[in-house]
Scaffold this motif. Structure first.
Motif, PDB file in Angstrom:
ATOM      1  N   VAL A 183      -0.772  -3.691  -9.547  1.00  0.00           N
ATOM      2  CA  VAL A 183      -0.947  -3.569  -8.099  1.00  0.00           C
ATOM      3  C   VAL A 183       0.232  -4.240  -7.409  1.00  0.00           C
ATOM      4  O   VAL A 183       0.943  -5.056  -8.005  1.00  0.00           O
ATOM      5  N   THR A 184       0.449  -3.900  -6.166  1.00  0.00           N
ATOM      6  CA  THR A 184       1.558  -4.468  -5.403  1.00  0.00           C
ATOM      7  C   THR A 184       1.339  -5.960  -5.174  1.00  0.00           C
ATOM      8  O   THR A 184       0.214  -6.474  -5.293  1.00  0.00           O
TER       9      THR A 184
ATOM     10  N   GLN B 235      -2.109   3.180  -1.959  1.00  0.00           N
ATOM     11  CA  GLN B 235      -0.785   2.551  -1.847  1.00  0.00           C
ATOM     12  C   GLN B 235      -0.727   1.160  -2.495  1.00  0.00           C
ATOM     13  O   GLN B 235       0.350   0.585  -2.641  1.00  0.00           O
ATOM     14  N   ASP B 236      -1.898   0.617  -2.875  1.00  0.00           N
ATOM     15  CA  ASP B 236      -1.921  -0.688  -3.549  1.00  0.00           C
ATOM     16  C   ASP B 236      -1.546  -0.584  -5.025  1.00  0.00           C
ATOM     17  O   ASP B 236      -1.259  -1.600  -5.664  1.00  0.00           O
ATOM     18  N   LEU B 237      -1.560   0.611  -5.580  1.00  0.00           N
ATOM     19  CA  LEU B 237      -1.354   0.808  -7.015  1.00  0.00           C
ATOM     20  C   LEU B 237       0.099   1.142  -7.316  1.00  0.00           C
ATOM     21  O   LEU B 237       0.688   2.024  -6.685  1.00  0.00           O
ATOM     22  N   LEU B 238       0.671   0.449  -8.308  1.00  0.00           N
ATOM     23  CA  LEU B 238       2.051   0.723  -8.699  1.00  0.00           C
ATOM     24  C   LEU B 238       2.129   1.771  -9.804  1.00  0.00           C
ATOM     25  O   LEU B 238       3.180   2.373 -10.019  1.00  0.00           O
TER      26      LEU B 238
ATOM     27  N   VAL C 173      -3.560  -5.995 -12.607  1.00  0.00           N
ATOM     28  CA  VAL C 173      -2.608  -7.080 -12.889  1.00  0.00           C
ATOM     29  C   VAL C 173      -1.469  -7.027 -11.881  1.00  0.00           C
ATOM     30  O   VAL C 173      -1.210  -5.989 -11.255  1.00  0.00           O
ATOM     31  N   ASP C 174      -0.767  -8.168 -11.727  1.00  0.00           N
ATOM     32  CA  ASP C 174       0.393  -8.204 -10.836  1.00  0.00           C
ATOM     33  C   ASP C 174       1.637  -7.732 -11.580  1.00  0.00           C
ATOM     34  O   ASP C 174       1.558  -7.338 -12.760  1.00  0.00           O
ATOM     35  N   LYS C 175       2.783  -7.780 -10.930  1.00  0.00           N
ATOM     36  CA  LYS C 175       4.017  -7.269 -11.536  1.00  0.00           C
ATOM     37  C   LYS C 175       4.403  -8.022 -12.810  1.00  0.00           C
ATOM     38  O   LYS C 175       5.062  -7.479 -13.699  1.00  0.00           O
TER      39      LYS C 175
END
Length: 389
Positions: free
Chosen positions: A5-6, A23-26, A38-40
């Protein structure tokens, strides 16, 4: 399985905000999956699922690193039950909400208690596909429930309403609220015959708010507000709803409480048409109840709360007695309480009348709202006293 997620979404989720937007999903991924968000850097942000519904694409259920298994759902339901201990102790009412979606940290589903039965409403397919596991936990925590009905509130080819488990409820099933009887039908489409989130407002009427008054109930559905007003001593009620079923259903509610139909009038007609009729006949009322759906359509008109509520207020002023009261209510989640109040007051100013806000209500305590997700606090009810002379 993991999905990134962003950075902004990760911050919101860690602060407790549960709803995910596309738009929250990478990563691009199919819905209907249970996931670790998870984060980046690959650190766990939350556990939850993707499932498209009208307000988002997924829900976070916990920020802890734990399996979303039977034990998780049992604990979740146990906490939900603890929050409603006062409801269980209230002997004059046996219908209330047991689980309020994101407010109880399970976005995508609500569960309501109607006497000894439960109605579960699923808002997306992902959660629905896990119903066996979720309902097993529910039955463990709420063993007194004798039968469970389900409503599918997402697009599907399946039947929208059915008995999911246990005994069939009688038709009608009589529930008790504030010592008033209401007839409900647990397997007639998506509706049951009463909106439980208005319980406290109906209690106000049942305790005599409109005693000796003439009450007009617009968008009356099955007349629940009118039954409460009549039980509280209202002189007359007039009920207006476009649905043909409203006539029989409303009569049934009055008769369930031995309230004579002679002082109650039920019109199956368009609300705005009734405003014109009442003006032509010079009818006036002490109290006008306005509780429309967020969106409604007839052959001539489309009604949207966000766009058209002011017209309802202006039309009401024309047939309201001096010092009369307008009860303005909306469950439109896309209209904030501030915007709704501004719409009402702008319409009153357009009519050049004096007004005073005398009472207001939000959701009752069983419709739990998570402070981190204020969008869940959708109900807004304002009582305005109007000075015309």
């Amino acid at each position: 399985m993991e999905i990134k997620v962003t950075q902004q979404a990760a911050k919101r989720i860690r602060r407790g905000y549960p709803l995910l937007q596309k738009q929250d999903l990478l990563d691009r991924i199919k819905e209907n999956q249970w996931l670790d968000f998870v984060d980046k850097q690959g650190n766990l942000v939350a556990k939850g699922y993707l499932g498209v519904q009208n307000n988002g694409v997924g829900w976070c259920l916990t920020t802890k690193d734990r399996p979303l298994d039977h034990a998780f759902f049992v604990e979740l339901f146990f906490k939900a039950r603890q929050r409603r201990q006062e409801c269980y102790q209230e002997k004059q009412t046996d219908a209330f909400r047991l689980l309020n979606g994101a407010g109880d940290h399970l976005g995508g589903v609500t569960i309501d208690k109607y006497a000894d039965f439960a109605v579960v409403s699923w808002y997306n397919e992902t959660l629905y596909n896990k119903q066996d596991e979720i309902m097993a936990a529910f039955k463990e925590v709420f063993p007194e429930i004798k039968g469970i009905y389900e409503k599918l509130r997402f697009h599907t080819e399946q039947t929208q309403s059915r008995l999911l488990w246990g005994m069939s409820a009688p038709e009608p099933l009589y529930i008790k609220e504030n010592n008033i009887n209401y007839a409900v039908y647990l397997n007639e489409g998506l509706m049951t015959g009463i909106f439980l989130d208005q319980r406290e407002v109906r209690k106000l009427f049942a305790e005599g708010f409109a005693q000796g008054q003439d009450v007009l109930n617009m968008f009356s559905y099955t007349g629940a507000f009118s039954v409460a007003a009549a039980a509280g001593g209202a002189n007359t009620t007039i009920n207006v709803d476009l649905a043909k079923r409203s006539l029989k259903k409303t009569q049934e509610q009055f008769l369930a409480n031995q309230i004579p139909l002679s002082s109650q009038t039920i019109h199956v007609m368009d609300t705005f048409a009734y405003f014109k009729y009442a003006q032509k006949k010079q009818l006036t009322f002490d109290c006008i109840i306005l509780d429309p759906p967020s969106f409604a359509r007839n052959k001539k008109k489309v009604f949207r709360v966000a766009k058209d509520y002011g017209e309802l207020i202006e039309s009401s002023v024309a047939i309201l007695k001096d010092q009369g009261v307008i009860m303005a209510s909306s469950n439109a989640a896309n209209v904030t309480s501030k915007k709704f109040q501004n719409m009402i007051e702008k319409a009153l100013q357009n009519e050049n009348v004096g007004y005073k806000l005398i009472k207001k209500f939000r959701l009752p305590q069983d419709f739990v709202v998570d402070a981190a997700y204020p969008a869940g606090d959708y109900l807004k009810v304002y009582f305005y006293q109007i000075k015309k002379d």
